[in-house]
Design an enzyme around this catalytic site. Structure first.
Site, PDB file in Angstrom:
ATOM      1  N   PHE A 108      41.776  40.778  36.148  1.00 33.27           N
ATOM      2  CA  PHE A 108      41.960  39.375  35.754  1.00 33.27           C
ATOM      3  C   PHE A 108      41.432  38.396  36.788  1.00 33.27           C
ATOM      4  CE2 PHE A 108      45.712  39.795  38.428  1.00 33.27           C
ATOM      5  CZ  PHE A 108      45.854  38.532  38.980  1.00 33.27           C
ATOM      6  N   LYS A 109      41.239  38.861  38.014  1.00 31.68           N
ATOM      7  CA  LYS A 109      40.778  37.979  39.081  1.00 31.68           C
ATOM      8  C   LYS A 109      39.423  37.333  38.739  1.00 31.68           C
ATOM      9  CE  LYS A 109      43.980  39.241  42.330  1.00 31.68           C
ATOM     10  NZ  LYS A 109      44.729  40.376  41.822  1.00 31.68           N
ATOM     11  N   ASP A 110      38.663  37.978  37.851  1.00 33.28           N
ATOM     12  CA  ASP A 110      37.374  37.397  37.464  1.00 33.28           C
ATOM     13  C   ASP A 110      37.529  36.023  36.804  1.00 33.28           C
ATOM     14  OD1 ASP A 110      35.575  39.424  38.314  1.00 33.28           O
ATOM     15  OD2 ASP A 110      36.043  40.637  36.546  1.00 33.28           O
ATOM     16  N   THR A 141      40.821  40.892  44.178  1.00 33.31           N
ATOM     17  CA  THR A 141      40.320  39.561  44.519  1.00 33.31           C
ATOM     18  C   THR A 141      38.970  39.670  45.208  1.00 33.31           C
ATOM     19  OG1 THR A 141      42.518  38.652  44.802  1.00 33.31           O
ATOM     20  CG2 THR A 141      40.759  37.481  45.892  1.00 33.31           C
TER      21      THR A 141
END
Ligand SMILES: *Cc1c(COP(=O)(O)O)cnc(C)c1O
Length: 459
Positions: A108-110, A141
């Site tokens: 999800f860091k994208d 991250t």
């Protein structure tokens, strides 16, 4: 749009805080006043980019024109994500798994990084200058930031990861990019050690000013704001009456992602409970039992992105729970830094329990659930997602629909997943090329001064 620090009264603009992780006084940035967001004007076919633009513009204020912001948003995810649907869903046992791993580095860091770096570029290009990003990573991250920075002309990155505490896949995602503007270092220690080096360097104003150092850890406000979008999006896609309260179960480490859910709630999204799902590194779970925030040794688990004992963004919630009191927040955080713990009273804990629930999930449970879901539903979850799913099951069911944020693709943690499922899944078969690339990174012990020298030597 004005921002303040959780520890002092100075005010800042969006542009001020974009490039800074921490305020001068060591506090975290937070809006002075919370905007409201009328999500009801959208329907379940809302376009993700449009929603991002609307929410982000609430937080950017006048610092970027709407047309510039619009082109930044439109040129971001569309090119970077593998599918047109940035967010996808799976229905498992009456709950909805929100798949947030369709970005280039499969976590999800994208979502945050693919927008944050273009936001940086926007300001840097106008001012014709460069910036040096300093990042501590528990694995995801760093890979997301490095991917995003590899496309930037104005940003260099220095990324610190804890030696032997991230997966091989994660390390390779970072160490094989091979661009001039990327420097990767392993640190002899845990993620908290990496983060402490970053925090300490950021507190050295002179050093940061003379070397244009900025941060993109999850303490960066823009990341939080960007992440609040998928809470609205998944609600709009799946709930049609615009008023049912729902729960979000969030695999939690640094308290960034779940805090973004709290931001969504503040903006008006009808969230019943935000479920803090932790692994054995359970500082937040323990806090929710007795109001004592106390750090312990970091334990190594199969969900390394959550192997964290200092949940940095928690300070933002503390500030809110104490009705925006700078002095109380500052005292609590000073206690924590000096004595390793602080205590809140019953009233404050109760207040937190109105919006949050917390459950701890151990590795045996992660293994059993991963296998069960695979055998019964023919669906594979990564260990972080398994913790989110297990925590939502432990939550007293009050009839609200449960969303579980799936924070990473199982291939990122293929060793653990394959050992749980007990069959050779060959998850990596589509990613063989990553394993043929040459790796490059530095090994610099656990020493802040060496990192400073490195930054100075590179610029
Ligand atoms: C970063 C990360 C988390 C934890 O998110 P926080 O914002 O640090 O709480 C959970 N799962 C995965 C896969 C991550 O990469």
């Amino acid at each position: 749009m004005k921002y303040q620090s959780t520890r002092g009264i100075d005010q800042y603009s969006f542009k001020d805080i974009l490039f800074k992780g921490l305020a001068k006084d060591g506090g975290l940035f937070i809006p002075v006043e919370w905007p409201k967001f009328d999500f009801k004007k959208y329907d379940n076919n809302v376009c993700y980019d449009e929603l991002t633009l609307e929410i982000l513009s609430l937080f950017v204020g006048n610092d970027i024109s709407k047309s510039d912001l619009s082109s930044i948003v439109e040129n971001s995810y569309r090119h970077a994500f593998t599918s047109q649907d940035y967010v996808t869903y799976q229905n498992i046992n009456q709950s909805i798994i929100v798949e947030l791993f369709n970005g280039p580095t499969l976590a999800f860091k994208d979502f945050a990084m693919q927008l944050l770096i273009p936001l940086f570029d926007h300001f840097l290009a106008n001012e014709n200058r460069k910036v040096n990003l300093l990042v501590a990573t528990s694995g995801d991250t760093g890979s997301a930031a490095i991917n995003a920075v590899s496309k930037s002309k104005h940003v260099n990155i220095f990324c610190l990861f804890p030696k032997n505490r991230i997966s091989e896949f994660q390390r390779k995602q970072m160490s094989t990019v091979g661009k001039e503007n990327i420097t990767l270092c392993e640190i002899d220690g845990t993620f908290d050690d990496c983060q402490n080096i970053v925090k300490s360097i950021l507190r050295d104003q002179n050093f940061c000013n003379s070397n244009s150092v900025a941060a993109v850890n999850s303490i960066n406000w823009a990341r939080i704001a960007i992440q609040s979008v998928y809470y609205f999006y998944s609600y709009l896609n799946n709930v049609h009456d615009y008023k049912s309260e729902v729960n979000f179960s969030v695999p939690t480490g640094n308290f960034g992602d779940i805090y973004a859910g709290y931001v969504a709630k503040k903006l008006g999204l009808p969230i019943n409970k935000l479920i803090i799902a932790t692994n054995e590194n359970d500082i937040l779970y323990r806090f929710m039992q007795d109001g004592r925030y106390e750090k312990k040794e970091v334990q190594r688990t199969t969900s390394p992105s959550m192997d964290i004992q200092i949940a940095s963004n928690f300070e933002r919630l503390i500030f809110d729970l104490y009705d925006s009191s700078f002095s109380v927040t500052k005292n609590k955080m000073t206690d924590f830094n000096e004595k390793g713990s602080f205590q809140v009273d019953e009233k404050i804990l109760k207040k937190m329990q109105l919006s949050f629930d917390a459950h701890r999930v151990n590795q045996t449970e992660v293994g059993e659930l991963t296998k069960e879901i695979y055998l019964n539903c023919d669906y594979l979850i990564d260990p972080h997602t398994a913790i989110g799913l297990a925590a939502s099951k432990k939550c007293n069911d009050d009839g609200a629909l449960n969303f579980i944020l799936s924070t990473a693709h199982p291939v990122k943690f293929s060793e653990a997943v394959e050992s749980y499922v007990g069959s050779q899944l060959d998850l990596l078969s589509n990613y063989r090329s990553l394993y043929t690339l040459k790796e490059s990174f530095l090994s610099l012990g656990n020493d802040e001064s060496k990192i400073k020298e490195l930054i100075e030597s590179k610029i």
